[in-house]
Design a protein around this motif. Structure first.
Motif, mmCIF file in Angstrom:
data_model
loop_
_atom_site.group_PDB
_atom_site.id
_atom_site.type_symbol
_atom_site.label_atom_id
_atom_site.label_comp_id
_atom_site.label_asym_id
_atom_site.label_seq_id
_atom_site.Cartn_x
_atom_site.Cartn_y
_atom_site.Cartn_z
ATOM 1 N N CYS A 41 0.835 -1.203 0.000
ATOM 2 C CA CYS A 41 0.000 0.000 0.000
ATOM 3 C C CYS A 41 0.868 1.250 0.000
ATOM 4 N N ASN A 42 0.211 2.403 0.071
ATOM 5 C CA ASN A 42 0.937 3.677 0.049
ATOM 6 C C ASN A 42 1.306 4.175 1.449
ATOM 7 N N ARG A 43 1.106 3.354 2.490
ATOM 8 C CA ARG A 43 1.521 3.694 3.854
ATOM 9 C C ARG A 43 2.893 3.074 4.159
ATOM 10 N N PHE A 44 3.539 2.532 3.155
ATOM 11 C CA PHE A 44 4.809 1.815 3.269
ATOM 12 C C PHE A 44 5.880 2.649 3.974
ATOM 13 N N ALA A 45 6.588 1.982 4.898
ATOM 14 C CA ALA A 45 7.752 2.567 5.567
ATOM 15 C C ALA A 45 8.824 1.479 5.606
ATOM 16 N N ASN A 46 9.887 1.666 4.870
ATOM 17 C CA ASN A 46 10.933 0.653 4.762
ATOM 18 C C ASN A 46 11.472 0.276 6.141
ATOM 19 N N GLY A 47 11.599 -1.019 6.360
ATOM 20 C CA GLY A 47 12.134 -1.482 7.636
ATOM 21 C C GLY A 47 11.923 -2.966 7.829
ATOM 22 N N VAL A 48 12.306 -3.446 8.998
ATOM 23 C CA VAL A 48 12.186 -4.850 9.362
ATOM 24 C C VAL A 48 10.823 -5.058 10.021
ATOM 25 N N PRO A 49 10.085 -6.102 9.628
ATOM 26 C CA PRO A 49 8.791 -6.359 10.244
ATOM 27 C C PRO A 49 8.896 -6.541 11.766
ATOM 28 N N ALA A 50 7.871 -6.093 12.471
ATOM 29 C CA ALA A 50 7.765 -6.308 13.917
ATOM 30 C C ALA A 50 7.314 -7.752 14.149
ATOM 31 N N ARG A 51 7.425 -8.229 15.372
ATOM 32 C CA ARG A 51 7.021 -9.610 15.685
ATOM 33 C C ARG A 51 6.253 -9.653 16.994
ATOM 34 N N ALA A 52 5.136 -10.389 16.972
ATOM 35 C CA ALA A 52 4.339 -10.608 18.182
ATOM 36 C C ALA A 52 3.453 -11.826 17.967
ATOM 37 N N LYS A 53 3.335 -12.650 18.995
ATOM 38 C CA LYS A 53 2.525 -13.860 18.918
ATOM 39 C C LYS A 53 1.061 -13.500 18.631
ATOM 40 N N GLY A 54 0.458 -14.221 17.683
ATOM 41 C CA GLY A 54 -0.931 -13.999 17.312
ATOM 42 C C GLY A 54 -1.123 -13.050 16.151
ATOM 43 N N GLY B 142 -0.395 -13.555 13.008
ATOM 44 C CA GLY B 142 -0.841 -14.245 11.802
ATOM 45 C C GLY B 142 -2.148 -14.997 11.974
ATOM 46 N N SER B 143 -2.759 -14.908 13.152
ATOM 47 C CA SER B 143 -4.029 -15.598 13.402
ATOM 48 C C SER B 143 -5.144 -15.012 12.537
ATOM 49 N N THR B 144 -6.234 -15.771 12.432
ATOM 50 C CA THR B 144 -7.394 -15.309 11.676
ATOM 51 C C THR B 144 -8.576 -15.214 12.624
ATOM 52 N N PRO B 145 -8.991 -14.052 13.057
ATOM 53 C CA PRO B 145 -8.359 -12.745 12.844
ATOM 54 C C PRO B 145 -7.128 -12.581 13.740
ATOM 55 N N PRO B 146 -6.275 -11.598 13.417
ATOM 56 C CA PRO B 146 -5.109 -11.353 14.252
ATOM 57 C C PRO B 146 -5.529 -11.003 15.680
ATOM 58 N N VAL B 147 -4.819 -11.548 16.660
ATOM 59 C CA VAL B 147 -5.135 -11.270 18.068
ATOM 60 C C VAL B 147 -4.005 -10.545 18.792
ATOM 61 N N ALA B 148 -2.910 -10.310 18.124
ATOM 62 C CA ALA B 148 -1.760 -9.618 18.728
ATOM 63 C C ALA B 148 -2.017 -8.127 18.848
ATOM 64 N N LYS B 149 -1.373 -7.525 19.814
ATOM 65 C CA LYS B 149 -1.363 -6.062 19.957
ATOM 66 C C LYS B 149 -0.165 -5.542 19.172
ATOM 67 N N PRO B 150 -0.244 -4.324 18.619
ATOM 68 C CA PRO B 150 0.888 -3.757 17.897
ATOM 69 C C PRO B 150 2.137 -3.684 18.776
ATOM 70 N N ALA B 151 3.272 -4.122 18.232
ATOM 71 C CA ALA B 151 4.512 -4.182 18.987
ATOM 72 C C ALA B 151 5.369 -2.908 18.859
ATOM 73 N N ARG B 152 5.003 -2.014 18.012
ATOM 74 C CA ARG B 152 5.780 -0.761 17.863
ATOM 75 C C ARG B 152 4.989 0.394 18.417
#
Length: 75
Positions: free
Chosen positions: A50-63, A65-75
């Motif tokens: 999308c057009n909200r792209f910001a180059n960088g390394v993906p964040a990581r948090a358990k959940g 990739g779940s359907t629906p995602p259950v993780a809280k934002p890590a950044r």
């Protein structure tokens, strides 16, 4: 109207959050944690973009990739 100059793939975006043990691949699914988009709980693949792209390394948090995602934002 989108800003095409900032468009990019989730796989290379710092706002893409995936599970801690997930591989960084186009078929991997995770959560978009861009501040303005968090309210939509967007589950996206590394091949999404999308057009909200910001180059960088993906964040990581358990959940992320779940359907629906259950993780809280890590950044």
């Amino acid at each position: 109207m989108s800003n095409i100059s900032s468009w990019g793939l989730c796989i290379q975006c710092k706002w893409w959050q995936i599970d801690p043990d997930a591989s960084i691949e186009k078929a991997t699914h995770g959560l978009c944690i861009d501040e303005d988009l968090q309210k939509y709980v967007l589950r996206v693949s590394g091949g999404s973009g999308c057009n909200r792209f910001a180059n960088g390394v993906p964040a990581r948090a358990k959940g992320s990739g779940s359907t629906p995602p259950v993780a809280k934002p890590a950044r």
